[in-house]
Design a protein around this motif. Structure first.
Motif, PDB file in Angstrom:
ATOM      1  N   PRO A  29       0.773  -1.319  -0.171  1.00  0.00           N
ATOM      2  CA  PRO A  29       0.064  -0.082  -0.156  1.00  0.00           C
ATOM      3  C   PRO A  29       0.935   1.403  -0.088  1.00  0.00           C
ATOM      4  CG  PRO A  29      -0.163  -0.998   2.204  1.00  0.00           C
ATOM      5  CD  PRO A  29       0.651  -1.911   1.290  1.00  0.00           C
ATOM      6  N   GLN A  30       0.493   2.255  -0.660  1.00  0.00           N
ATOM      7  CA  GLN A  30       1.121   3.249  -0.879  1.00  0.00           C
ATOM      8  C   GLN A  30       0.519   4.917  -0.830  1.00  0.00           C
ATOM      9  OE1 GLN A  30       4.383   3.490  -1.564  1.00  0.00           O
ATOM     10  NE2 GLN A  30       4.726   1.602  -2.437  1.00  0.00           N
ATOM     11  N   ASN A  31       1.284   5.839  -0.295  1.00  0.00           N
ATOM     12  CA  ASN A  31       0.719   7.229  -0.414  1.00  0.00           C
ATOM     13  C   ASN A  31       1.061   7.786  -2.247  1.00  0.00           C
ATOM     14  OD1 ASN A  31      -0.069   7.921   2.271  1.00  0.00           O
ATOM     15  ND2 ASN A  31       1.850   7.227   2.767  1.00  0.00           N
ATOM     16  N   ILE A  32       0.011   8.267  -2.585  1.00  0.00           N
ATOM     17  CA  ILE A  32       0.418   8.683  -4.066  1.00  0.00           C
ATOM     18  C   ILE A  32      -0.196  10.257  -4.094  1.00  0.00           C
ATOM     19  CG2 ILE A  32      -0.291   8.137  -6.519  1.00  0.00           C
ATOM     20  CD1 ILE A  32      -1.661   5.357  -5.053  1.00  0.00           C
ATOM     21  N   ALA A  33       0.876  10.920  -4.600  1.00  0.00           N
ATOM     22  CA  ALA A  33       0.730  12.346  -4.846  1.00  0.00           C
ATOM     23  C   ALA A  33       0.874  12.646  -6.394  1.00  0.00           C
ATOM     24  CB  ALA A  33       1.575  13.223  -4.053  1.00  0.00           C
ATOM     25  N   VAL A  34       0.068  13.433  -6.982  1.00  0.00           N
ATOM     26  CA  VAL A  34      -0.037  13.819  -8.391  1.00  0.00           C
ATOM     27  C   VAL A  34       0.014  15.550  -8.256  1.00  0.00           C
ATOM     28  CG1 VAL A  34      -0.770  14.184 -10.477  1.00  0.00           C
ATOM     29  CG2 VAL A  34      -1.041  11.976  -9.289  1.00  0.00           C
ATOM     30  N   VAL A  35       1.280  16.124  -8.935  1.00  0.00           N
ATOM     31  CA  VAL A  35       1.124  17.574  -8.794  1.00  0.00           C
ATOM     32  C   VAL A  35       1.233  18.052 -10.369  1.00  0.00           C
ATOM     33  CG1 VAL A  35       2.356  17.673  -6.799  1.00  0.00           C
ATOM     34  CG2 VAL A  35       3.883  17.652  -8.863  1.00  0.00           C
ATOM     35  N   ASP A  36       1.039  19.559 -10.490  1.00  0.00           N
ATOM     36  CA  ASP A  36       1.082  20.056 -11.747  1.00  0.00           C
ATOM     37  C   ASP A  36       2.635  20.365 -12.018  1.00  0.00           C
ATOM     38  OD1 ASP A  36       1.384  22.601 -10.612  1.00  0.00           O
ATOM     39  OD2 ASP A  36      -0.493  23.307 -11.060  1.00  0.00           O
ATOM     40  N   ALA A  37       2.894  21.120 -13.464  1.00  0.00           N
ATOM     41  CA  ALA A  37       4.289  21.610 -13.462  1.00  0.00           C
ATOM     42  C   ALA A  37       4.985  22.315 -12.672  1.00  0.00           C
ATOM     43  CB  ALA A  37       4.401  21.962 -14.904  1.00  0.00           C
ATOM     44  N   ALA A  50      -0.854   2.263   4.093  1.00  0.00           N
ATOM     45  CA  ALA A  50       0.148   2.747   3.821  1.00  0.00           C
ATOM     46  C   ALA A  50       0.747   3.767   5.099  1.00  0.00           C
ATOM     47  CB  ALA A  50      -0.198   3.906   2.665  1.00  0.00           C
ATOM     48  N   LYS A  51       1.900   3.742   5.268  1.00  0.00           N
ATOM     49  CA  LYS A  51       2.473   4.476   6.193  1.00  0.00           C
ATOM     50  C   LYS A  51       2.140   5.817   6.482  1.00  0.00           C
ATOM     51  CE  LYS A  51       6.403   1.390   5.974  1.00  0.00           C
ATOM     52  NZ  LYS A  51       7.650   1.393   5.063  1.00  0.00           N
ATOM     53  N   PRO A  52       1.309   6.364   7.270  1.00  0.00           N
ATOM     54  CA  PRO A  52       0.903   7.800   7.253  1.00  0.00           C
ATOM     55  C   PRO A  52       2.078   8.773   7.121  1.00  0.00           C
ATOM     56  CG  PRO A  52      -0.145   6.415   9.036  1.00  0.00           C
ATOM     57  CD  PRO A  52       0.665   5.677   8.514  1.00  0.00           C
ATOM     58  N   TYR A  53       2.896   8.568   8.013  1.00  0.00           N
ATOM     59  CA  TYR A  53       4.320   9.419   7.850  1.00  0.00           C
ATOM     60  C   TYR A  53       4.849   9.969   6.634  1.00  0.00           C
ATOM     61  CZ  TYR A  53       8.019  11.957  10.040  1.00  0.00           C
ATOM     62  OH  TYR A  53       8.985  12.930  10.377  1.00  0.00           O
ATOM     63  N   THR A  54       4.671   8.919   5.728  1.00  0.00           N
ATOM     64  CA  THR A  54       5.350   9.028   4.459  1.00  0.00           C
ATOM     65  C   THR A  54       4.395   9.734   3.477  1.00  0.00           C
ATOM     66  OG1 THR A  54       4.529   7.002   3.445  1.00  0.00           O
ATOM     67  CG2 THR A  54       6.901   6.869   4.743  1.00  0.00           C
ATOM     68  N   ALA A  55       3.420  10.086   3.800  1.00  0.00           N
ATOM     69  CA  ALA A  55       2.642  11.018   2.894  1.00  0.00           C
ATOM     70  C   ALA A  55       3.216  12.013   2.217  1.00  0.00           C
ATOM     71  CB  ALA A  55       1.015  11.203   3.865  1.00  0.00           C
ATOM     72  N   LYS A 110       7.264  18.019 -22.928  1.00  0.00           N
ATOM     73  CA  LYS A 110       7.325  18.979 -21.723  1.00  0.00           C
ATOM     74  C   LYS A 110       7.165  18.292 -20.704  1.00  0.00           C
ATOM     75  CE  LYS A 110       8.297  22.495 -24.414  1.00  0.00           C
ATOM     76  NZ  LYS A 110       9.805  23.181 -24.777  1.00  0.00           N
ATOM     77  N   VAL A 111       7.423  18.822 -19.461  1.00  0.00           N
ATOM     78  CA  VAL A 111       7.139  18.033 -18.054  1.00  0.00           C
ATOM     79  C   VAL A 111       5.727  18.881 -17.884  1.00  0.00           C
ATOM     80  CG1 VAL A 111       7.513  18.055 -15.652  1.00  0.00           C
ATOM     81  CG2 VAL A 111       9.433  17.567 -17.342  1.00  0.00           C
ATOM     82  N   VAL A 112       4.659  18.323 -17.674  1.00  0.00           N
ATOM     83  CA  VAL A 112       3.475  18.770 -17.183  1.00  0.00           C
ATOM     84  C   VAL A 112       3.122  18.435 -15.725  1.00  0.00           C
ATOM     85  CG1 VAL A 112       2.449  18.699 -19.842  1.00  0.00           C
ATOM     86  CG2 VAL A 112       2.189  16.683 -18.062  1.00  0.00           C
ATOM     87  N   GLY A 113       3.860  17.756 -15.322  1.00  0.00           N
ATOM     88  CA  GLY A 113       3.464  17.501 -13.809  1.00  0.00           C
ATOM     89  C   GLY A 113       4.393  16.222 -13.118  1.00  0.00           C
ATOM     90  N   ALA A 114       3.896  15.550 -12.221  1.00  0.00           N
ATOM     91  CA  ALA A 114       4.557  14.520 -11.634  1.00  0.00           C
ATOM     92  C   ALA A 114       3.847  13.575 -10.627  1.00  0.00           C
ATOM     93  CB  ALA A 114       5.858  14.945 -11.070  1.00  0.00           C
ATOM     94  N   ILE A 115       4.216  12.541 -10.448  1.00  0.00           N
ATOM     95  CA  ILE A 115       3.541  11.663  -9.491  1.00  0.00           C
ATOM     96  C   ILE A 115       4.933  11.484  -8.445  1.00  0.00           C
ATOM     97  CG2 ILE A 115       4.277   9.446 -10.818  1.00  0.00           C
ATOM     98  CD1 ILE A 115       1.327   8.318  -9.788  1.00  0.00           C
ATOM     99  N   GLY A 116       4.327  11.299  -7.317  1.00  0.00           N
ATOM    100  CA  GLY A 116       5.097  10.917  -6.051  1.00  0.00           C
ATOM    101  C   GLY A 116       4.748   9.427  -5.375  1.00  0.00           C
ATOM    102  N   ILE A 117       5.477   8.485  -5.112  1.00  0.00           N
ATOM    103  CA  ILE A 117       5.009   7.460  -4.325  1.00  0.00           C
ATOM    104  C   ILE A 117       5.754   7.129  -3.239  1.00  0.00           C
ATOM    105  CG2 ILE A 117       4.715   4.944  -4.621  1.00  0.00           C
ATOM    106  CD1 ILE A 117       2.965   6.516  -6.702  1.00  0.00           C
ATOM    107  N   SER A 118       5.185   6.913  -2.032  1.00  0.00           N
ATOM    108  CA  SER A 118       6.020   6.650  -1.055  1.00  0.00           C
ATOM    109  C   SER A 118       5.284   5.810   0.067  1.00  0.00           C
ATOM    110  CB  SER A 118       6.508   8.032  -0.063  1.00  0.00           C
ATOM    111  OG  SER A 118       7.420   7.492   0.827  1.00  0.00           O
ATOM    112  N   SER A 119       6.002   4.844   0.683  1.00  0.00           N
ATOM    113  CA  SER A 119       5.426   3.822   1.786  1.00  0.00           C
ATOM    114  C   SER A 119       6.186   2.478   1.829  1.00  0.00           C
ATOM    115  CB  SER A 119       3.756   3.570   1.689  1.00  0.00           C
ATOM    116  OG  SER A 119       3.508   3.065   2.952  1.00  0.00           O
ATOM    117  N   GLY A 120       6.492   2.091   0.416  1.00  0.00           N
ATOM    118  CA  GLY A 120       7.488   0.604   0.413  1.00  0.00           C
ATOM    119  C   GLY A 120       8.942   1.191   0.325  1.00  0.00           C
ATOM    120  N   THR A 121       9.356   0.164  -0.016  1.00  0.00           N
ATOM    121  CA  THR A 121      11.160   0.261  -0.382  1.00  0.00           C
ATOM    122  C   THR A 121      11.411   1.221  -1.244  1.00  0.00           C
ATOM    123  OG1 THR A 121      11.261  -1.106  -2.014  1.00  0.00           O
ATOM    124  CG2 THR A 121      11.494  -1.943   0.365  1.00  0.00           C
ATOM    125  N   VAL A 122      12.481   1.852  -1.410  1.00  0.00           N
ATOM    126  CA  VAL A 122      12.673   3.172  -2.605  1.00  0.00           C
ATOM    127  C   VAL A 122      12.520   2.509  -3.914  1.00  0.00           C
ATOM    128  CG1 VAL A 122      14.613   4.576  -3.449  1.00  0.00           C
ATOM    129  CG2 VAL A 122      14.207   4.297  -0.780  1.00  0.00           C
TER     130      VAL A 122
END
Length: 150
Positions: A29-37, A50-55, A110-122
């Motif tokens: 289970p993961q914390n998942i963030a999506v941002v714009d550019a 998912a680990k709450p601290y890694t949000a 062109k970079v239009v945004g990004a995703i960030g994932i955290s809670s597992g291993t790197v």
């Protein structure tokens, strides 16, 4: 005047859905963030377990990938002692994330945004983020109208 392609809420949902599927496939289970550019948060989802601290880590990874136009796994390699980017993680008050799991999303080169994932291993975080972005970009490319032949 320039035309700017941007991620929207529907795009963010598609990225999150792909990340959830990839994370579920490996049982992490993961914390998942999506941002714009610009690094503004478009969407966030914490999977059950998912680990709450890694949000905050997921958000930082997404913002770093969007702002520096590079995956955080790539940045981690250049931020090691003796490498050309050593100390990168101390910039912007420590907001720059150099742990795998942040991947930029591109459209028309062109970079239009990004995703960030955290809670597992790197490595798990990086693999899930990469999978979500590859699947999203493939779908987006198929949905783009093509120029008529001249």
């Amino acid at each position: 005047m320039r035309s700017i392609v941007m991620l929207d809420a529907a795009d963010a949902r598609m990225l999150i859905d792909r990340a959830i599927a990839a994370a579920s496939a490996i049982g992490v289970p993961q914390n998942i963030a999506v941002v714009d550019a610009a690094g503004a948060l478009l969407a966030f989802h914490r999977m059950d377990g998912a680990k709450p601290y890694t949000a905050d880590f997921a958000i930082a990874k997404a913002r770093t990938a969007a702002g520096l136009w590079a995956s955080t796994a790539q940045l981690a390699e250049v931020a090691l002692p003796g490498q050309r980017g050593f100390g990168l993680n101390t910039l912007r008050g420590g907001e720059v994330a150099v742990l795998g799991g942040g991947v930029p999303v591109t459209a028309a080169g062109k970079v239009v945004g990004a995703i960030g994932i955290s809670s597992g291993t790197v490595h798990q975080d990086a693999d899930i983020a990469q999978t979500a972005v590859q699947e999203f970009e493939a779908l987006a490319a198929r949905a783009q109208p093509t120029e008529p032949a001249r």
